[in-house]
Design a protein around this motif. Structure first.
Motif, PDB file in Angstrom:
ATOM      1  N   SER A  44      31.263  60.521  -2.776  1.00  0.00           N
ATOM      2  CA  SER A  44      32.321  60.729  -1.786  1.00  0.00           C
ATOM      3  C   SER A  44      31.784  60.456  -0.385  1.00  0.00           C
ATOM      4  O   SER A  44      30.573  60.361  -0.174  1.00  0.00           O
ATOM      5  N   TYR A  87      45.453  58.118  -1.356  1.00  0.00           N
ATOM      6  CA  TYR A  87      45.419  58.042  -2.812  1.00  0.00           C
ATOM      7  C   TYR A  87      44.085  58.528  -3.373  1.00  0.00           C
ATOM      8  O   TYR A  87      44.039  59.231  -4.388  1.00  0.00           O
ATOM      9  N   ASN A  88      42.983  58.110  -2.781  1.00  0.00           N
ATOM     10  CA  ASN A  88      41.668  58.505  -3.288  1.00  0.00           C
ATOM     11  C   ASN A  88      41.063  59.638  -2.468  1.00  0.00           C
ATOM     12  O   ASN A  88      39.839  59.822  -2.435  1.00  0.00           O
ATOM     13  N   ALA A 122      37.076  61.334   0.972  1.00  0.00           N
ATOM     14  CA  ALA A 122      37.623  60.469  -0.074  1.00  0.00           C
ATOM     15  C   ALA A 122      36.527  60.087  -1.062  1.00  0.00           C
ATOM     16  O   ALA A 122      35.335  60.141  -0.755  1.00  0.00           O
ATOM     17  N   THR A 123      36.951  59.700  -2.253  1.00  0.00           N
ATOM     18  CA  THR A 123      36.002  59.284  -3.280  1.00  0.00           C
ATOM     19  C   THR A 123      35.499  57.868  -2.992  1.00  0.00           C
ATOM     20  O   THR A 123      36.221  57.036  -2.446  1.00  0.00           O
ATOM     21  N   CYS A 124      34.264  57.633  -3.383  1.00  0.00           N
ATOM     22  CA  CYS A 124      33.662  56.302  -3.248  1.00  0.00           C
ATOM     23  C   CYS A 124      32.763  56.087  -4.460  1.00  0.00           C
ATOM     24  O   CYS A 124      31.642  56.606  -4.508  1.00  0.00           O
ATOM     25  N   CYS A 138      33.169  51.368   0.259  1.00  0.00           N
ATOM     26  CA  CYS A 138      33.901  52.632   0.143  1.00  0.00           C
ATOM     27  C   CYS A 138      35.353  52.412   0.570  1.00  0.00           C
ATOM     28  O   CYS A 138      35.614  52.058   1.734  1.00  0.00           O
ATOM     29  N   GLN A 141      42.709  54.269   0.518  1.00  0.00           N
ATOM     30  CA  GLN A 141      44.019  53.751   0.142  1.00  0.00           C
ATOM     31  C   GLN A 141      45.097  54.710   0.619  1.00  0.00           C
ATOM     32  O   GLN A 141      45.061  55.907   0.308  1.00  0.00           O
TER      33      GLN A 141
END
Length: 402
Positions: A44, A87-88, A122-124, A138, A141
């Motif tokens: 993240s 979104y993420n 956010a996720t990565c 990364c 969205q």
């Protein structure tokens, strides 16, 4: 207040602008103020940004006033706003010190500018095969949670969709580029308009050179010191080998503690493992040297003489200990017998003066005191450093050119 109250008569903030007509266009602009931390363990990243959205709501248009009206946070609750979400995203919040960090500007043609300061996590999903010389993309969205593509259309601002603060610096990475785009995503059994931005990051590896690569190389070099110790120094060479093996094991575990348990080896794992093998083979090399050590290069055990009952030899050793005359030394050389590889005795020719030092079980016979050097050690002094240097050249050439 009079103007706003007038234009809000009959206004329904539950309905989007142009309800039943073409989709409402939402223009988005972001300014990233800071970024980090970026966590490999959680896959993240976080960033602090000014997030701005612009749309036209003709129900709020007015005349008789030039410029833009600044609406209070209370009025913000009374107008329609897009339900934009990440979104993420993992979590996000609006800064509230000393008041909620957001504002609304209303223009005469009904254009609304809605800006807020957000911190977004956010996720990565990272590919760590080249860690710590890796490059990561990364993503972020954005889109509407409830409105489909027939109701809301998202676009990046024409001037500059995503811009980075000039003074922004990351501790772990360099931000190489920022790529933006549009897409359509299926969500809740419908198609939704979304915006994408990819932050292209390149990791700094200076910290890993200091904490992992440098110590690994030094440990391997230290293990080679045993090649210059004579092969009779058993305890010294074993102690050096075991110490470097244990230190290398600890260093390898320490390097992995902040990484997720990915099912594939990283570039750092390869280097640590190869360095560990070199240290391990150094210990094995001494075992081979010790196994092939010959008689006359160090030690002869008294039990070996008992097997062949060399009584005359033991008597002469006792006499030599009591009287150290030159005549008796010469006499001892003439009768000294040493067992050969087949267990037979052969007469040694008197060449050099022999010195004796006996303890309870072991007699050390030295002819002009000798520190023997194994041919295997001589070969290892060149083979190990040369092969390790070639491995480093090959390793860094592969990963630094990626």
């Amino acid at each position: 207040n009079v103007i706003l109250n007038l234009y809000q008569e009959g206004y329904d903030n539950n309905l989007r602008p142009e309800f039943g007509g073409p989709p409402t266009t939402i223009e988005v602009n972001m300014q990233v103020r800071s970024m980090g931390p970026i966590s490999e363990l959680d896959m993240s990243y976080s960033m602090d940004s000014y997030f701005r959205q612009t749309w036209i709501d003709r129900r709020l248009s007015f005349t008789g006033f030039q410029g833009a009206l600044a609406l209070s946070n209370e009025m913000l609750q009374k107008i329609w706003k897009p339900d934009t979400f990440v979104y993420n995203g993992i979590k996000a919040y609006v800064h509230t010190i000393t008041k909620p960090n957001r504002f609304v500007r209303l223009f005469a043609d009904g254009r609304v500018l809605y800006s807020q300061r957000l911190t977004i996590s956010a996720t990565c999903l990272m590919d760590l095969k080249d860690f710590p010389m890796d490059k990561q993309m990364c993503p972020l969205q954005l889109g509407s949670f409830g409105y489909g593509i027939e109701d809301i259309k998202y676009e990046w601002s024409k001037e500059n969709g995503v811009n980075i603060a000039a003074d922004m610096k990351l501790s772990q990475f360099d931000l190489i580029s920022t790529l933006t785009g549009n897409s359509t995503t299926k969500l809740n059994d419908g198609l939704h308009s979304t915006l994408l931005v990819h932050f292209h990051l390149h990791r700094h590896m200076g910290d890993f050179v200091i904490q992992v690569y440098g110590p690994c190389i030094l440990l391997v070099v230290i293990s080679w010191v045993s090649f210059w110790l004579n092969r009779e120094a058993t305890s010294d060479r074993i102690s050096l080998g075991i110490t470097t093996v244990l230190t290398m094991t600890f260093l390898g575990l320490e390097a992995r503690k902040d990484l997720p348990k990915v099912p594939y080896p990283t570039a750092l794992d390869y280097f640590v493992f190869i360095s560990f093998l070199y240290i391990f083979f150094t210990v094995i090399q001494f075992g081979i040297v010790h196994h092939f050590t010959k008689y006359g290069s160090g030690e002869i055990y008294s039990d070996e003489f008992d097997l062949v009952e060399n009584t005359a030899f033991m008597q002469e050793l006792t006499t030599l200990e009591e009287n150290n005359s030159a005549h008796q030394n010469k006499h001892l050389e003439n009768i000294l017998s040493v067992p050969d590889t087949k267990g037979n005795f052969k007469q040694e020719q008197p060449r050099r003066k022999i010195r004796k030092n006996c303890d309870y079980k072991r007699c050390h016979l030295q002819v002009n005191p000798l520190n023997s050097v194994s041919k295997i050690d001589r070969i290892s002094r060149g083979m190990f450093p040369i092969s390790y240097c070639l491995m480093n050249i090959f390793y860094w050439k592969i990963y630094l050119e990626m």
